[in-house]
Design a protein around this motif. Structure first.
Motif, PDB file in Angstrom:
ATOM      1  N   GLU A   1       0.846  -1.196   0.000  1.00  0.00           N
ATOM      2  CA  GLU A   1       0.000   0.000   0.000  1.00  0.00           C
ATOM      3  C   GLU A   1       0.881   1.246   0.000  1.00  0.00           C
ATOM      4  O   GLU A   1       1.893   1.304   0.697  1.00  0.00           O
ATOM      5  N   CYS A   2       0.472   2.235  -0.775  1.00  0.00           N
ATOM      6  CA  CYS A   2       1.213   3.493  -0.864  1.00  0.00           C
ATOM      7  C   CYS A   2       0.461   4.585  -0.117  1.00  0.00           C
ATOM      8  O   CYS A   2      -0.731   4.770  -0.323  1.00  0.00           O
ATOM      9  N   LEU A   3       1.181   5.304   0.736  1.00  0.00           N
ATOM     10  CA  LEU A   3       0.626   6.452   1.447  1.00  0.00           C
ATOM     11  C   LEU A   3       1.290   7.700   0.894  1.00  0.00           C
ATOM     12  O   LEU A   3       2.505   7.716   0.676  1.00  0.00           O
ATOM     13  N   LEU A   4       0.505   8.743   0.701  1.00  0.00           N
ATOM     14  CA  LEU A   4       1.021   9.981   0.124  1.00  0.00           C
ATOM     15  C   LEU A   4       0.727  11.160   1.035  1.00  0.00           C
ATOM     16  O   LEU A   4      -0.228  11.144   1.810  1.00  0.00           O
ATOM     17  N   LYS A   5       1.553  12.158   0.914  1.00  0.00           N
ATOM     18  CA  LYS A   5       1.386  13.457   1.565  1.00  0.00           C
ATOM     19  C   LYS A   5       1.110  13.325   3.060  1.00  0.00           C
ATOM     20  O   LYS A   5       1.909  12.762   3.787  1.00  0.00           O
ATOM     21  N   SER A   6      -0.021  13.861   3.551  1.00  0.00           N
ATOM     22  CA  SER A   6      -0.265  13.883   4.992  1.00  0.00           C
ATOM     23  C   SER A   6      -0.408  12.484   5.574  1.00  0.00           C
ATOM     24  O   SER A   6       0.026  12.242   6.701  1.00  0.00           O
ATOM     25  N   GLU A   7      -0.985  11.535   4.818  1.00  0.00           N
ATOM     26  CA  GLU A   7      -1.074  10.158   5.319  1.00  0.00           C
ATOM     27  C   GLU A   7       0.322   9.586   5.563  1.00  0.00           C
ATOM     28  O   GLU A   7       0.555   8.894   6.545  1.00  0.00           O
ATOM     29  N   ALA A   8       1.245   9.882   4.661  1.00  0.00           N
ATOM     30  CA  ALA A   8       2.615   9.412   4.799  1.00  0.00           C
ATOM     31  C   ALA A   8       3.281  10.055   6.012  1.00  0.00           C
ATOM     32  O   ALA A   8       3.946   9.381   6.805  1.00  0.00           O
ATOM     33  N   ALA A   9       3.093  11.351   6.179  1.00  0.00           N
ATOM     34  CA  ALA A   9       3.698  12.053   7.311  1.00  0.00           C
ATOM     35  C   ALA A   9       3.151  11.534   8.641  1.00  0.00           C
ATOM     36  O   ALA A   9       3.910  11.326   9.595  1.00  0.00           O
ATOM     37  N   LEU A  10       1.855  11.291   8.702  1.00  0.00           N
ATOM     38  CA  LEU A  10       1.262  10.765   9.943  1.00  0.00           C
ATOM     39  C   LEU A  10       1.763   9.362  10.241  1.00  0.00           C
ATOM     40  O   LEU A  10       2.013   9.004  11.392  1.00  0.00           O
ATOM     41  N   PHE A  11       1.945   8.548   9.213  1.00  0.00           N
ATOM     42  CA  PHE A  11       2.485   7.207   9.412  1.00  0.00           C
ATOM     43  C   PHE A  11       3.885   7.279  10.015  1.00  0.00           C
ATOM     44  O   PHE A  11       4.195   6.575  10.978  1.00  0.00           O
ATOM     45  N   VAL A  12       4.736   8.134   9.456  1.00  0.00           N
ATOM     46  CA  VAL A  12       6.090   8.289   9.992  1.00  0.00           C
ATOM     47  C   VAL A  12       6.025   8.759  11.436  1.00  0.00           C
ATOM     48  O   VAL A  12       6.741   8.247  12.302  1.00  0.00           O
ATOM     49  N   GLY A  13       5.149   9.707  11.730  1.00  0.00           N
ATOM     50  CA  GLY A  13       4.992  10.190  13.100  1.00  0.00           C
ATOM     51  C   GLY A  13       4.611   9.074  14.058  1.00  0.00           C
ATOM     52  O   GLY A  13       5.151   8.972  15.158  1.00  0.00           O
ATOM     53  N   ARG A  14       3.700   8.204  13.637  1.00  0.00           N
ATOM     54  CA  ARG A  14       3.304   7.086  14.500  1.00  0.00           C
ATOM     55  C   ARG A  14       4.460   6.135  14.750  1.00  0.00           C
ATOM     56  O   ARG A  14       4.579   5.556  15.826  1.00  0.00           O
ATOM     57  N   GLN A  15       5.330   5.979  13.768  1.00  0.00           N
ATOM     58  CA  GLN A  15       6.484   5.092  13.933  1.00  0.00           C
ATOM     59  C   GLN A  15       7.488   5.646  14.944  1.00  0.00           C
ATOM     60  O   GLN A  15       8.250   4.909  15.550  1.00  0.00           O
ATOM     61  N   LEU A  16       7.476   6.944  15.130  1.00  0.00           N
ATOM     62  CA  LEU A  16       8.437   7.597  16.022  1.00  0.00           C
ATOM     63  C   LEU A  16       7.922   7.753  17.448  1.00  0.00           C
ATOM     64  O   LEU A  16       8.630   8.239  18.313  1.00  0.00           O
TER      65      LEU A  16
END
Length: 82
Positions: free
Chosen positions: A49-64
Motif C-alpha cells: 500500500e502506498c501512502l502519500l502526503k499527509s497520510e505518509a507524514a502521519l504514518f512516519v509520526g506514528r512510527q516515532l
C-alpha cells in the motif's frame, strides 16, 4: 528525515530513499505516480500500500512515538488535518 533517522538509527521501522534516486523513482512508479513528481512524501508499506502526503507524514509520526518526547504528536496532528 533527520529526526526519524535519529530515533530509528538501525532502520528497524523506517527506511528512506530520495525520490530523485533510482530506488525512489522505482517506488514512485510502483505507486502509480509520475517518476518526475518529487513534490510529495511517499511511504510504501510492506503490504504494498502506498501512502502519500499527509497520510505518509502521519504514518512516519506514528512510527516515532516510541520516543517519549514525540509520543502523541501524530495523534494531535491527525486531529488538525482534514
Amino acid at each position: 528525515v533527520n529526526l526519524a533517522v535519529e530515533n530509528d538509527p538501525d532502520a528497524e521501522r523506517l527506511r528512506f530513499a530520495a525520490l530523485q534516486s533510482t530506488t525512489g523513482r522505482g517506488l514512485l512508479d510502483f505507486c502509480g505516480r509520475a517518476v518526475e513528481d518529487i513534490s510529495s512524501m511517499v511511504v510504501v508499506l510492506p503490504s504494498g500500500e502506498c501512502l502519500l502526503k499527509s497520510e505518509a507524514a502521519l504514518f512516519v509520526g506514528r512510527q516515532l512515538e516510541a520516543n517519549p518526547l514525540l509520543r502523541g504528536v501524530s495523534e494531535a496532528a491527525s486531529r488538525l488535518m482534514p
